[in-house]
Design an enzyme around this catalytic site. Structure first.
Site, PDB file in Angstrom:
ATOM      1  N   GLU A 283      -5.192  -8.813   1.117  1.00 13.87           N
ATOM      2  CA  GLU A 283      -5.816  -7.995   2.570  1.00 13.87           C
ATOM      3  C   GLU A 283      -7.488  -8.164   2.423  1.00 13.87           C
ATOM      4  O   GLU A 283      -7.598  -7.656   1.527  1.00 13.87           O
ATOM      5  CB  GLU A 283      -4.952  -6.997   3.190  1.00 13.87           C
ATOM      6  CG  GLU A 283      -3.600  -6.941   3.681  1.00 13.87           C
ATOM      7  CD  GLU A 283      -3.387  -5.860   3.780  1.00 13.87           C
ATOM      8  OE1 GLU A 283      -4.460  -5.139   4.162  1.00 13.87           O
ATOM      9  OE2 GLU A 283      -2.272  -5.678   4.168  1.00 13.87           O
TER      10      GLU A 283
ATOM     11  N   GLU B 200       0.669  -0.996   0.297  1.00 13.40           N
ATOM     12  CA  GLU B 200       0.070  -0.299  -0.205  1.00 13.40           C
ATOM     13  C   GLU B 200       1.086   1.250   0.110  1.00 13.40           C
ATOM     14  O   GLU B 200       0.826   1.852   0.626  1.00 13.40           O
ATOM     15  CB  GLU B 200      -0.927   0.216   1.318  1.00 13.40           C
ATOM     16  CG  GLU B 200      -2.160  -1.129   1.045  1.00 13.40           C
ATOM     17  CD  GLU B 200      -2.959  -1.300   2.474  1.00 13.40           C
ATOM     18  OE1 GLU B 200      -2.722   0.304   3.304  1.00 13.40           O
ATOM     19  OE2 GLU B 200      -4.414  -1.854   2.508  1.00 13.40           O
TER      20      GLU B 200
HETATM   21  C1  FCB Z   1      -4.420  -1.664   6.069  1.00 18.44           C
HETATM   22  C2  FCB Z   1      -2.985  -2.505   6.010  1.00 18.44           C
HETATM   23  C3  FCB Z   1      -3.083  -3.251   7.237  1.00 18.44           C
HETATM   24  C4  FCB Z   1      -3.698  -3.107   8.233  1.00 18.44           C
HETATM   25  C5  FCB Z   1      -5.036  -3.062   6.988  1.00 18.44           C
HETATM   26  C6  FCB Z   1      -6.410  -2.659   8.372  1.00 18.44           C
HETATM   27  O1  FCB Z   1      -4.530  -0.705   5.296  1.00 18.44           O
HETATM   28  O2  FCB Z   1      -2.138  -3.485   5.282  1.00 18.44           O
HETATM   29  O3  FCB Z   1      -2.124  -2.803   7.616  1.00 18.44           O
HETATM   30  O4  FCB Z   1      -3.966  -2.356   9.049  1.00 18.44           O
HETATM   31  O5  FCB Z   1      -5.721  -1.871   6.711  1.00 18.44           O
END
Ligand code: FCB
Length: 474
Positions: free
Chosen positions: A373, A176
């Site tokens: 994620e 990110e």
């Molecule tokens: C993302 C991050 C991760 C975590 C999630 C909830 O943006 O990559 O580290 O904090 O959110």
């Protein structure tokens, strides 16, 4: 607000995922490791940021985290019991090249032990080189706003790949980069907490350059390994589809959040409208000759982190205005909607994941995609049994898996899904209050207790799919 489905809703069918679909969980070094001062680790920008009053909820910091640095073997055993097939973790730059100087072998030893433990347990290691923990010494030399930081990242990647390139088969350069650049240097909501739009734009480009240099290090040391990048991508929807002003905000926000990263990496150029929007902030001036060739080095996969969509308006709200992560679109408003929200205040809008994956498939050169994620924070109170009965989380994951499956049916080459996160952990500026784990962590004792979602996810993995009405079926 609950997201568990009502009995009256229509039945949802069972779905099967492709054979070889990768089922994983994800974490990040600073969020779980703790032990921030041992074995030669030196401060990162997050250690320094947490020390500044008012930056992190509860005055929390990455200490103690989930004490994973000392409990690593126990955590790998836990994953093995859950049947997790792949583990996406990050490596801490401030352990490996503390103060951005010489290599610290003790820092690398920890990750070597972790990788060996995973391999012994039959879990595929998936390593991310950078999940936001820049050595503070480099921030003091300009941080990501300085071009030199990309070259220091290359040195760091070289050290990691030199040690682990022979046994980690999948590498992600950055997690990110939008957050690192625009939250870190634009709104200052994340470390290092700077609020200068031009620095945010420069940081974005230097992170992309670092990504490209990281890919080169992966190719040099681990020619058989796969290299990728993880982006947090958001579908952008408008409050008023009839408004031209809203359409303009949508274009700008999509440009900053999605196309600023996707286009240079996958097409070798910044979009013309993004270049024009960011010219007042010096984007053109930081792009060196040949940079875009480095940035667009061929990849083997793209990681997509998906939590929610964005809903934007040209009518400002109480949060609009500088300092802002929305460089050049500071006036944008983000109206609320009548949708369920997680404990982070994020709307739950699972169906949008399908369109996002389809957009990547249709608009960009095709690469294997992974949801690297997806997850949610909920209040997670333990029931009478002592077990956290987190049915909202189960419903959340089920809905997103159905949306991911819908994309597969539309021909998208989606190869895996990683739940964020294995453990409750340090949720950045939100501290320990927001719990995303499949496994509950009591931060006072560090006791791990799998939640109902952990056993549910285990069965999804075992079945390689969902049963009919899955959030209630098991
Ligand atoms: C993302 C991050 C991760 C975590 C999630 C909830 O943006 O990559 O580290 O904090 O959110």
């Amino acid at each position: 607000m609950t997201i568990v489905r009502a009995d009256a809703e229509p039945a949802l069918p069972s779905v099967a995922f492709p054979r070889d679909f990768v089922w994983g969980v994800a974490t990040a070094a600073y969020q779980i490791e703790g032990s921030t001062t041992v074995d030669g680790r030196r401060p990162s920008i997050w250690d320094a940021f947490c020390e500044r009053p008012g930056t992190v909820a509860g005055g929390d910091s990455g200490e103690p985290g989930a004490d994973h640095y000392r409990r690593m073997a126990e955590d790998v055993a836990l994953m093995a019991r859950l049947g997790v097939r792949a583990y996406r973790f990050s490596i801490a730059w401030p352990r490996v090249r503390p103060d951005a100087g010489a290599v610290n072998p003790a820092g690398l030893d920890f990750y070597e032990r972790l990788v060996d433990e995973l391999l012994r347990a039959g879990i595929t290691p998936w390593a991310t080189l950078y999940h936001w923990d820049l050595p503070q010494a480099l921030e003091e030399r300009g941080g990501w706003a300085s071009r030199d930081t990309a070259h220091r990242f290359a040195d760091y990647a070289d050290a990691v790949l030199g040690r682990l390139g022979d046994r980690v088969g999948t590498w992600t350069t950055l997690n990110e980069p939008w957050c690192s650049a625009f939250l870190g240097y634009g709104s200052g909501r994340h470390a290092p907490g700077r609020t200068d739009p031009s620095s945010a734009v420069a940081a974005g480009h230097h992170l992309l350059l670092a990504h490209g240099l990281g890919v080169a290090a992966i190719r040099e040391h681990a020619p058989a390994a796969r290299a990728g990048l993880t982006l947090n991508l958001f579908p952008v929807n408008v409050a008023d589809p009839a408004s031209e002003a809203d359409a303009e905000v949508r274009r700008r926000i999509d440009g900053l959040q999605n196309r600023f990263f996707l286009d240079p990496v996958l097409r070798g150029e910044y979009p013309a409208d993004v270049l024009a929007d960011l010219e007042p902030y010096g984007l053109g001036g930081v792009i060196g000759p040949g940079d875009l060739d480095v940035v667009s080095a061929p990849l083997d996969l793209l990681g997509v982190n998906y939590y929610r969509d964005l809903y934007v308006s040209s009518i400002p709200d109480e949060h609009s205005g500088p300092p802002s992560e929305w460089v050049g679109a500071e006036y944008a408003g983000f109206p609320d909607r009548d949708l369920p929200h997680t404990d982070s205040g994020w709307v739950v809008n699972a169906g949008e994941l399908t369109g996002l994956l389809v957009r990547l498939h249709e608009e960009y050169p095709r690469l294997p995609l992974y949801v690297t994620e997806n997850g949610a924070a909920f209040p997670d109170r333990a029931g009478a049994s002592g077990m956290v009965e987190d049915h909202d989380r189960i419903a959340f994951v089920e809905a997103h898996l159905r949306a991911a499956h819908a994309a597969l049916q539309k021909g998208v080459d989606l190869r895996g899904y990683f739940y964020w996160s294995l453990l409750d952990n340090f949720e950045w500026a939100e501290g320990y209050a927001k719990r995303f784990g499949l496994v509950h962590v009591d931060f006072a004792t560090q006791r791990r207790t799998p939640k109902a979602s952990a056993s549910w996810y285990s069965r999804v993995i075992e079945d390689n799919g969902l049963q009919e009405n899955d959030d209630r079926a098991r």
